[in-house]
Design an enzyme around this catalytic site. Structure first.
Site, mmCIF file in Angstrom:
data_model
loop_
_atom_site.group_PDB
_atom_site.id
_atom_site.type_symbol
_atom_site.label_atom_id
_atom_site.label_comp_id
_atom_site.label_asym_id
_atom_site.label_seq_id
_atom_site.Cartn_x
_atom_site.Cartn_y
_atom_site.Cartn_z
ATOM 1 N N LYS A 22 14.206 -34.040 1.587
ATOM 2 C CA LYS A 22 15.669 -34.183 1.475
ATOM 3 C C LYS A 22 16.257 -34.695 2.776
ATOM 4 O O LYS A 22 17.075 -35.614 2.788
ATOM 5 C CB LYS A 22 16.290 -32.824 1.125
ATOM 6 C CG LYS A 22 17.793 -32.781 1.305
ATOM 7 C CD LYS A 22 18.361 -31.405 1.020
ATOM 8 C CE LYS A 22 18.364 -30.461 2.175
ATOM 9 N NZ LYS A 22 19.494 -30.601 3.118
ATOM 10 N N ASN A 23 15.852 -34.076 3.887
ATOM 11 C CA ASN A 23 16.492 -34.408 5.168
ATOM 12 C C ASN A 23 16.084 -35.780 5.695
ATOM 13 O O ASN A 23 16.707 -36.288 6.630
ATOM 14 C CB ASN A 23 16.187 -33.328 6.217
ATOM 15 C CG ASN A 23 16.983 -32.063 5.946
ATOM 16 O OD1 ASN A 23 17.841 -32.033 5.066
ATOM 17 N ND2 ASN A 23 16.701 -31.019 6.721
ATOM 18 N N ARG A 91 27.492 -31.752 4.341
ATOM 19 C CA ARG A 91 27.725 -32.127 5.727
ATOM 20 C C ARG A 91 27.066 -33.469 6.097
ATOM 21 O O ARG A 91 27.614 -34.253 6.873
ATOM 22 C CB ARG A 91 27.166 -31.006 6.596
ATOM 23 C CG ARG A 91 27.255 -31.257 8.034
ATOM 24 C CD ARG A 91 26.577 -30.148 8.806
ATOM 25 N NE ARG A 91 26.318 -30.613 10.146
ATOM 26 C CZ ARG A 91 27.228 -30.698 11.092
ATOM 27 N NH1 ARG A 91 28.453 -30.332 10.848
ATOM 28 N NH2 ARG A 91 26.925 -31.156 12.283
ATOM 29 N N CYS A 115 26.581 -26.297 4.403
ATOM 30 C CA CYS A 115 26.193 -24.890 4.524
ATOM 31 C C CYS A 115 27.077 -24.179 5.533
ATOM 32 O O CYS A 115 27.409 -24.743 6.566
ATOM 33 C CB CYS A 115 24.759 -24.789 5.030
ATOM 34 S SG CYS A 115 23.507 -25.052 3.801
ATOM 35 N N ARG A 120 29.175 -25.776 13.369
ATOM 36 C CA ARG A 120 28.595 -27.089 13.130
ATOM 37 C C ARG A 120 29.585 -28.243 13.328
ATOM 38 O O ARG A 120 29.953 -28.937 12.381
ATOM 39 C CB ARG A 120 27.969 -27.156 11.739
ATOM 40 C CG ARG A 120 26.876 -26.142 11.568
ATOM 41 C CD ARG A 120 26.145 -26.282 10.267
ATOM 42 N NE ARG A 120 25.118 -27.300 10.308
ATOM 43 C CZ ARG A 120 24.279 -27.537 9.306
ATOM 44 N NH1 ARG A 120 24.343 -26.851 8.204
ATOM 45 N NH2 ARG A 120 23.370 -28.476 9.416
ATOM 46 N N ASP A 304 14.965 -24.238 9.782
ATOM 47 C CA ASP A 304 15.014 -24.255 8.319
ATOM 48 C C ASP A 304 13.904 -23.418 7.676
ATOM 49 O O ASP A 304 13.853 -23.314 6.443
ATOM 50 C CB ASP A 304 14.934 -25.700 7.793
ATOM 51 C CG ASP A 304 16.248 -26.452 7.993
ATOM 52 O OD1 ASP A 304 17.245 -25.820 8.378
ATOM 53 O OD2 ASP A 304 16.262 -27.681 7.772
ATOM 54 N N ILE A 326 19.085 -22.431 17.276
ATOM 55 C CA ILE A 326 19.722 -23.701 16.869
ATOM 56 C C ILE A 326 21.129 -23.462 16.329
ATOM 57 O O ILE A 326 22.078 -24.148 16.718
ATOM 58 C CB ILE A 326 18.887 -24.435 15.788
ATOM 59 C CG1 ILE A 326 17.426 -24.585 16.239
ATOM 60 C CG2 ILE A 326 19.504 -25.794 15.453
ATOM 61 C CD1 ILE A 326 17.174 -25.531 17.366
ATOM 62 N N ARG A 396 20.233 -27.623 -4.013
ATOM 63 C CA ARG A 396 20.558 -28.612 -2.978
ATOM 64 C C ARG A 396 19.297 -29.086 -2.267
ATOM 65 O O ARG A 396 19.297 -30.146 -1.654
ATOM 66 C CB ARG A 396 21.511 -28.000 -1.945
ATOM 67 C CG ARG A 396 22.874 -27.697 -2.497
ATOM 68 C CD ARG A 396 23.830 -27.317 -1.404
ATOM 69 N NE ARG A 396 23.686 -28.230 -0.279
ATOM 70 C CZ ARG A 396 23.966 -27.931 0.978
ATOM 71 N NH1 ARG A 396 24.407 -26.736 1.275
ATOM 72 N NH2 ARG A 396 23.812 -28.812 1.929
HETATM 73 C C1 UD1 Z 1 19.760 -31.118 10.424
HETATM 74 C C2 UD1 Z 1 19.178 -30.726 9.097
HETATM 75 C C3 UD1 Z 1 19.222 -29.213 8.931
HETATM 76 C C4 UD1 Z 1 18.527 -28.531 10.111
HETATM 77 C C5 UD1 Z 1 19.088 -29.041 11.429
HETATM 78 C C6 UD1 Z 1 18.339 -28.519 12.627
HETATM 79 C C7 UD1 Z 1 19.686 -32.621 7.729
HETATM 80 C C8 UD1 Z 1 20.473 -33.191 6.586
HETATM 81 N N1 UD1 Z 1 19.948 -31.357 8.042
HETATM 82 O O1 UD1 Z 1 21.124 -30.698 10.412
HETATM 83 O O2 UD1 Z 1 18.566 -28.869 7.710
HETATM 84 O O3 UD1 Z 1 18.739 -27.141 10.040
HETATM 85 O O4 UD1 Z 1 19.030 -30.478 11.472
HETATM 86 O O5 UD1 Z 1 16.983 -28.821 12.527
HETATM 87 O O6 UD1 Z 1 18.829 -33.277 8.272
HETATM 88 N N2 UD1 Z 1 25.890 -29.756 16.952
HETATM 89 C C9 UD1 Z 1 27.007 -29.883 17.737
HETATM 90 N N3 UD1 Z 1 27.726 -31.049 17.650
HETATM 91 C C10 UD1 Z 1 27.353 -32.055 16.811
HETATM 92 C C11 UD1 Z 1 26.199 -31.920 16.041
HETATM 93 C C12 UD1 Z 1 25.463 -30.749 16.129
HETATM 94 O O7 UD1 Z 1 27.369 -28.985 18.492
HETATM 95 O O8 UD1 Z 1 28.054 -33.083 16.772
HETATM 96 C C13 UD1 Z 1 25.098 -28.516 17.049
HETATM 97 C C14 UD1 Z 1 25.018 -27.776 15.713
HETATM 98 O O9 UD1 Z 1 26.139 -26.953 15.507
HETATM 99 C C15 UD1 Z 1 23.744 -27.006 15.904
HETATM 100 C C16 UD1 Z 1 22.870 -27.949 16.741
HETATM 101 O O10 UD1 Z 1 23.778 -28.873 17.331
HETATM 102 O O11 UD1 Z 1 23.991 -25.833 16.642
HETATM 103 C C17 UD1 Z 1 21.814 -28.725 15.989
HETATM 104 O O12 UD1 Z 1 22.408 -29.369 14.884
HETATM 105 P P1 UD1 Z 1 21.845 -30.723 14.287
HETATM 106 O O13 UD1 Z 1 20.471 -30.955 14.801
HETATM 107 O O14 UD1 Z 1 22.853 -31.790 14.490
HETATM 108 O O15 UD1 Z 1 21.758 -30.377 12.749
HETATM 109 P P2 UD1 Z 1 22.124 -31.280 11.511
HETATM 110 O O16 UD1 Z 1 21.782 -32.697 11.791
HETATM 111 O O17 UD1 Z 1 23.480 -30.955 11.028
#
Ligand code: UD1
Length: 417
Positions: A22-23, A91, A115, A120, A304, A326, A396
């Site tokens: 999915k990701n 998201r 989620c 986030r 995850d 994370i 999902r």
């Molecule tokens: C992706 C995955 C999710 C997984 C996560 C971490 C997808 C669709 N989802 O989510 O399943 O749990 O990676 O492996 O691929 N953050 C900020 N600012 C930002 C972006 C992120 O502060 O602009 C923070 C987030 O709140 C979190 C951390 O960075 O604490 C990591 O998030 P991120 O790696 O961006 O996760 P996603 O890409 O949303």
């Protein structure tokens, strides 16, 4: 809302074919916005989230055709506005920001939902676009971004590792003028898969899979065919299910090098793991031993899989410390596991789990995708009947979960509600 009634106890034994990730599929679908001709993706799992992304692309004007697990995208965007009602479902919709901006010089994307794990924010995505010369404003719950003369290559330095931020930066950089360097990039296999697909479309990306990615911008991307990488989180979930139920599962399509951190810990818990080309076999060995984990960006232990591993530690021999680094607030499965008799104490980002010989069956409620599946695992390993409600979260992220588990001896049935 449907629920799953699970009669726990039997060991899971058999073979499971792992679906496309999915990701990985979500950013690859977003990359469909950038193909001048068409992009054909194979092995795209049919999930609520991938269907949402396909719906969003359709709304933006892309011609999206799904045939089984194959999705063909062509035509590009005619509209650059990703509205709240579509983005709030998921998201990862924010991943259309980079492609729209890079190819069309404008994007209006609602701030996302998804989620409920922590706050986030999307500040890192926005800063990456600004580093490539975009002018970004936040107004009325929308990210409004423009690059009238196209994006310009630059240096994008992530203060913390972000998977989605790296993906948006990468897609934007591919069509930006000149060279871009992405520093402190995420190294997840899904990033590598995206870069491989973009390169097959004519992009010039190097260093993917490391923390520094270099991109030479190109004028346009051409047609390509790409196979989505296997879902390491789905594979990891079934690996834990095998160990937890004292079972024996062979996971087909799963890639060992994507699951090193989990497999090492599962070996510590006593499970036997045999890896061959394209398969991972996991055999339980009685009651699991307790082991500690700390979640980290790849190649560390994936956040995850934290909830699923915690479910296993609830019945382990000994005490386990589980640290989540994370996401804040990613222990929403804890109150539900407590309802099944687990002994867990949470202090900030750390949970101390004291294993019990067995949990007790109970009605529990799913809260987010991975929390939900952890409750399914707990129920499968607990003799008696448990009911997991609100299983739409599972849809999902897990393709044919009931069939895959049912074929391996799980006794479960969906109750319509
Ligand atoms: C992706 C995955 C999710 C997984 C996560 C971490 C997808 C669709 N989802 O989510 O399943 O749990 O990676 O492996 O691929 N953050 C900020 N600012 C930002 C972006 C992120 O502060 O602009 C923070 C987030 O709140 C979190 C951390 O960075 O604490 C990591 O998030 P991120 O790696 O961006 O996760 P996603 O890409 O949303």
């Amino acid at each position: 809302m449907d629920s799953l009634e699970i009669k726990g106890g039997p060991a899971l034994r058999g073979d499971i074919a792992i679906s496309g990730a999915k990701n990985a599929a979500l950013p690859l679908l977003a990359a469909g916005l950038m193909a001048t001709n068409r992009l054909v993706l194979n092995n795209v799992p049919r999930l609520a989230d991938t269907l949402s992304m396909e719906g969003l692309l359709g709304h933006l004007g892309v011609d999206v055709v799904r045939d089984g697990e194959q999705v063909t995208m062509s035509g590009g965007a005619t509209d650059f506005d990703a509205p709240y009602d579509l983005v709030s479902k998921m998201r990862a919709s924010v991943l259309v920001l980079g492609p729209l901006l890079a190819r069309y010089g404008e994007a209006r994307v609602s701030l996302p939902g998804g989620c409920a794990i922590g706050t986030r924010p999307v500040d890192l995505h926005i800063r990456a676009m600004q580093a490539l010369g975009a002018v970004v404003e936040l107004a009325d719950g929308y990210i409004q971004a423009r690059a009238r003369n196209g994006l310009q290559g630059g240096r994008i330095m992530f203060p913390m590792v972000s998977v989605g931020g790296t993906e948006n930066a990468l897609m934007a950089a591919v069509l930006a003028r000149g060279e871009t360097e992405i520093v402190n990039a995420a190294r997840e296999p899904e990033i590598t898969d995206l870069a491989n697909c973009l390169n097959a479309m004519g992009a010039k990306i190097e260093g993917h899979g490391t923390d520094t990615i270099r991109v030479q911008g190109v004028d346009e991307l051409h047609a390509a065919n790409h196979e989505v990488v296997a879902d390491r989180i789905e594979a990891g979930t079934f690996a834990i299910a095998a160990a937890m139920t004292d079972g024996d599962l062979t996971l087909h399509g799963a890639q060992e090098r994507h699951l090193d951190a989990l497999l090492a810990v599962l070996r510590d818990t006593g499970a036997t793991i045999d890896c061959a080309a394209g398969t991972i076999r996991v055999k339980g060995n009685g009651r699991p031993q307790a082991a500690d984990i700390t979640t980290d960006p790849f190649p560390g232990f994936p956040t995850d899989l934290q909830a699923q591993f915690m479910a296993m530690m609830c019945i382990a021999d000994g005490s386990s410390q589980i640290s989540e680094t994370i996401f804040e607030n990613r222990f929403m499965h804890v109150p539900e596991l407590l309802r099944m008799g687990a002994d867990i104490r949470v202090n900030g980002g750390t949970a101390m789990v004291r294993g019990r010989k067995s949990l007790t069956p109970a009605p529990v409620m799913a809260t987010d995708l991975r929390a939900s599946v952890s409750l399914v695992l707990a129920a499968l390993a607990t003799p008696g009947i448990s009911t997991v409600s609100r299983i739409y979260h599972l849809e999902r992220g897990y393709s044919d979960l009931e069939t895959k588990l049912g074929n391996c001896g799980a006794q479960l049935r969906r109750v319509k509600g």
